[in-house]
Scaffold this motif. Structure first.
Motif, short mmCIF file in Angstrom:
data_model
loop_
_atom_site.label_atom_id
_atom_site.label_comp_id
_atom_site.label_asym_id
_atom_site.label_seq_id
_atom_site.Cartn_x
_atom_site.Cartn_y
_atom_site.Cartn_z
N GLN A 68 11.14 3.11 5.00
CA GLN A 68 10.20 3.53 6.03
C GLN A 68 9.58 2.32 6.71
O GLN A 68 9.18 1.35 6.06
N THR A 69 9.48 2.37 8.03
CA THR A 69 8.91 1.27 8.80
C THR A 69 7.86 1.80 9.76
O THR A 69 7.74 3.01 9.98
N ARG A 70 7.11 0.88 10.33
CA ARG A 70 6.11 1.23 11.33
C ARG A 70 6.09 0.14 12.39
O ARG A 70 6.53 -0.99 12.16
N GLN A 71 5.55 0.49 13.56
CA GLN A 71 5.44 -0.46 14.65
C GLN A 71 4.10 -1.16 14.54
O GLN A 71 3.04 -0.54 14.62
N GLY A 72 4.11 -2.46 14.31
CA GLY A 72 2.87 -3.21 14.17
C GLY A 72 2.42 -3.84 15.47
O GLY A 72 2.85 -3.45 16.56
N GLU A 73 1.54 -4.83 15.35
CA GLU A 73 1.02 -5.52 16.54
C GLU A 73 2.15 -6.26 17.25
O GLU A 73 3.08 -6.77 16.62
N HIS A 74 2.03 -6.32 18.54
CA HIS A 74 3.00 -7.03 19.38
C HIS A 74 4.41 -6.47 19.22
O HIS A 74 5.40 -7.16 19.45
N GLY A 75 4.49 -5.20 18.79
CA GLY A 75 5.79 -4.56 18.67
C GLY A 75 6.58 -4.98 17.46
O GLY A 75 7.77 -4.68 17.35
N ILE A 76 5.95 -5.70 16.54
CA ILE A 76 6.65 -6.17 15.35
C ILE A 76 6.90 -5.00 14.41
O ILE A 76 5.99 -4.22 14.11
N VAL A 77 8.11 -4.85 13.93
CA VAL A 77 8.46 -3.78 13.01
C VAL A 77 8.09 -4.20 11.59
O VAL A 77 8.51 -5.26 11.12
N GLN A 78 7.29 -3.38 10.92
CA GLN A 78 6.87 -3.67 9.55
C GLN A 78 7.33 -2.57 8.61
O GLN A 78 7.41 -1.40 9.00
N LYS A 79 7.60 -2.95 7.37
CA LYS A 79 7.86 -1.93 6.36
C LYS A 79 6.56 -1.27 5.96
O LYS A 79 5.50 -1.88 5.97
N GLN A 80 6.65 -0.01 5.60
CA GLN A 80 5.47 0.80 5.33
C GLN A 80 5.02 0.67 3.88
O GLN A 80 5.83 0.72 2.96
N ALA A 81 3.73 0.47 3.67
CA ALA A 81 3.15 0.44 2.33
C ALA A 81 2.59 1.82 2.01
O ALA A 81 1.99 2.48 2.86
N ILE A 82 2.78 2.28 0.78
CA ILE A 82 2.31 3.61 0.38
C ILE A 82 1.74 3.53 -1.03
O ILE A 82 2.23 2.75 -1.86
N ARG A 83 0.71 4.32 -1.28
CA ARG A 83 0.12 4.35 -2.61
C ARG A 83 0.82 5.41 -3.46
O ARG A 83 1.05 6.54 -3.02
N LEU A 84 1.16 5.03 -4.71
CA LEU A 84 1.80 5.95 -5.63
C LEU A 84 0.79 6.94 -6.19
O LEU A 84 -0.42 6.69 -6.15
N PRO A 85 1.24 8.08 -6.75
CA PRO A 85 0.31 9.07 -7.31
C PRO A 85 -0.45 8.52 -8.51
O PRO A 85 0.03 7.62 -9.21
#
Length: 410
Positions: A356-373
């Protein structure tokens, strides 16, 4: 060629989004996805003493009053090493004994045989013999067999094990065992005004900094004291705060010892007859309390939803383990009572999703961080409930318990 490389480097530094020019932003700066994990913190049973599951089969045509110890069963599990019988010894606790027979000790009353003379499953004495029975229930002299939902008929009931107590004359002469360990400390949660207005120790006879057992002390403002009367000495320990609202929940004072009055007056003379910890000049004096009720509290899981947090540890700063006490930021005002069994949950770690990725600042593609249960790491049994906070004993811990861990249903 060199000029082209310099141009490419300059472009990346200026933050223009070109694939391969930059790496993902620092992990700590990556926004974290926090799913709603509320259900992971346990849910209340509608009736803790009457657990039912969809697979249970009951005799609907038989009036309940006519059953020989009718009991509904759900996930009640025996300890795989449960003995057939156990003789209660002095120093045993009800929690420990229930744990010998059940995986979930707080469900002890559910396997109790109510048709015997001993009606209270929480009053057990040294010398009592506890027997586990897996015999069949009966109705009008006819045995009711175990059966699954597929093979059950009108005369089938799903059974649970039962406990019977054999009580001797000798065991009745003793004191009943406590639900939990007989604590040598009983904290008080006080307001600043209560601390300021309470009587206090001025000095000991030899004016030593640390006062021990059998030393003579002098107390100011101990009004109404009588010769021979016993009082409790408390040491104001630390301030308790709610981690969310930051409001004060009171000042924790720990029991330091017990004194007995020798003479009364402007300065009351007393002798230290019990010392749980160091007694110091300035420690406060309060009436001695009887904690019999708390020591014999009924162990049960709450019927309401509980959400709280560990805000402090008794006698340690940060980490706790089995048979250590924790403080939680909910009390009687929020429906917490002595004997409640609650779950302790460690918050899940934050990880980076490999896809999973997200669009960061300046259009930089970042991987998504998620908290586990979250995961349950221990249980606590509440032994003292104040107005805004409660104290619980850590039981069945699979790892250390820390400040900030969440409290939920077991």
């Amino acid at each position: 060629m060199l000029r082209d490389l310099n141009t490419l480097w300059l472009t990346c530094v200026m933050g223009v989004a070109l694939v391969g020019c930059t790496t993902a932003k620092n992990y700590s700066e990556t926004p974290v996805v926090n799913p709603n994990y509320d259900r992971y913190y346990g849910q209340p049973q509608s009736n803790p003493s009457n657990h039912a599951s969809n697979s249970d089969t009951f005799v609907s045509s038989i009036p309940q009053d006519d059953w020989d110890t009718p009991q509904r069963s759900s996930s009640l599990e025996l300890n795989p090493n449960a003995p057939e019988s156990y003789t209660v010894k002095k120093g045993d606790t009800l929690w420990d004994i229930a744990g010998k027979f059940l995986k979930h000790p707080w469900r002890w009353p559910e396997i109790w045989d109510n048709n015997r003379e001993i009606k209270n499953p929480h009053l057990i004495y040294p010398g009592d013999v506890i027997r586990l029975e897996n015999g069949l229930l009966s109705y009008n002299g006819k045995a009711l067999s175990k059966g699954s939902g597929d093979e059950a008929d009108a005369n089938t009931i799903k059974l649970k094990p039962r406990i019977r107590i054999e009580r001797t004359q000798e065991s009745i002469l003793g004191e009943p065992i406590s639900t939990l360990a007989a604590f040598t400390f009983w904290p008080k949660v006080l307001s600043a005004a209560q601390v300021k207005q309470a009587p206090y120790i001025v000095a000991s006879q030899d004016n030593s900094l640390l006062i021990t057992q059998e030393q003579k002390i002098y107390v100011r403002n101990l009004r109404g004291a009588q010769v021979g009367q016993r009082w409790a000495v408390y040491h104001p320990n630390k301030k308790l705060k709610d981690p969310t609202s930051k409001r004060s929940l009171g000042i924790e004072a720990v029991l330091a010892g017990i004194i007995e009055v020798n003479n009364t007056g402007e300065l009351t003379t007393a002798t230290v007859i019990e010392s749980q910890r160091e007694i110091q000049n300035g420690d406060r004096v309060f009436p001695l309390e009887d904690h019999t009720v708390q020591l014999h509290a009924t162990i049960t899981e709450p019927s309401q939803k509980v959400r709280a947090e560990v805000i402090s540890m008794m006698d340690v700063e940060y980490l706790g383990g089995n048979h250590m006490a924790v403080v939680i930021n909910k009390g009687k005002r929020q429906g917490i009572h002595e004997g409640y069994v609650l779950g302790v949950y460690a918050q899940g770690k934050v990880v980076v999703d490999p896809y999973q990725t997200r669009q960061g600042e300046h259009g930089i593609v970042q991987k998504q961080a998620i908290r586990l249960p979250p995961e349950q790491v221990a249980r606590v049994v509440i032994f003292k409930a104040d107005h805004q906070v409660s104290y619980g004993l850590i039981m069945d811990a699979s790892r250390e318990v820390k400040n900030g861990y969440k409290i939920g249903n077991p």
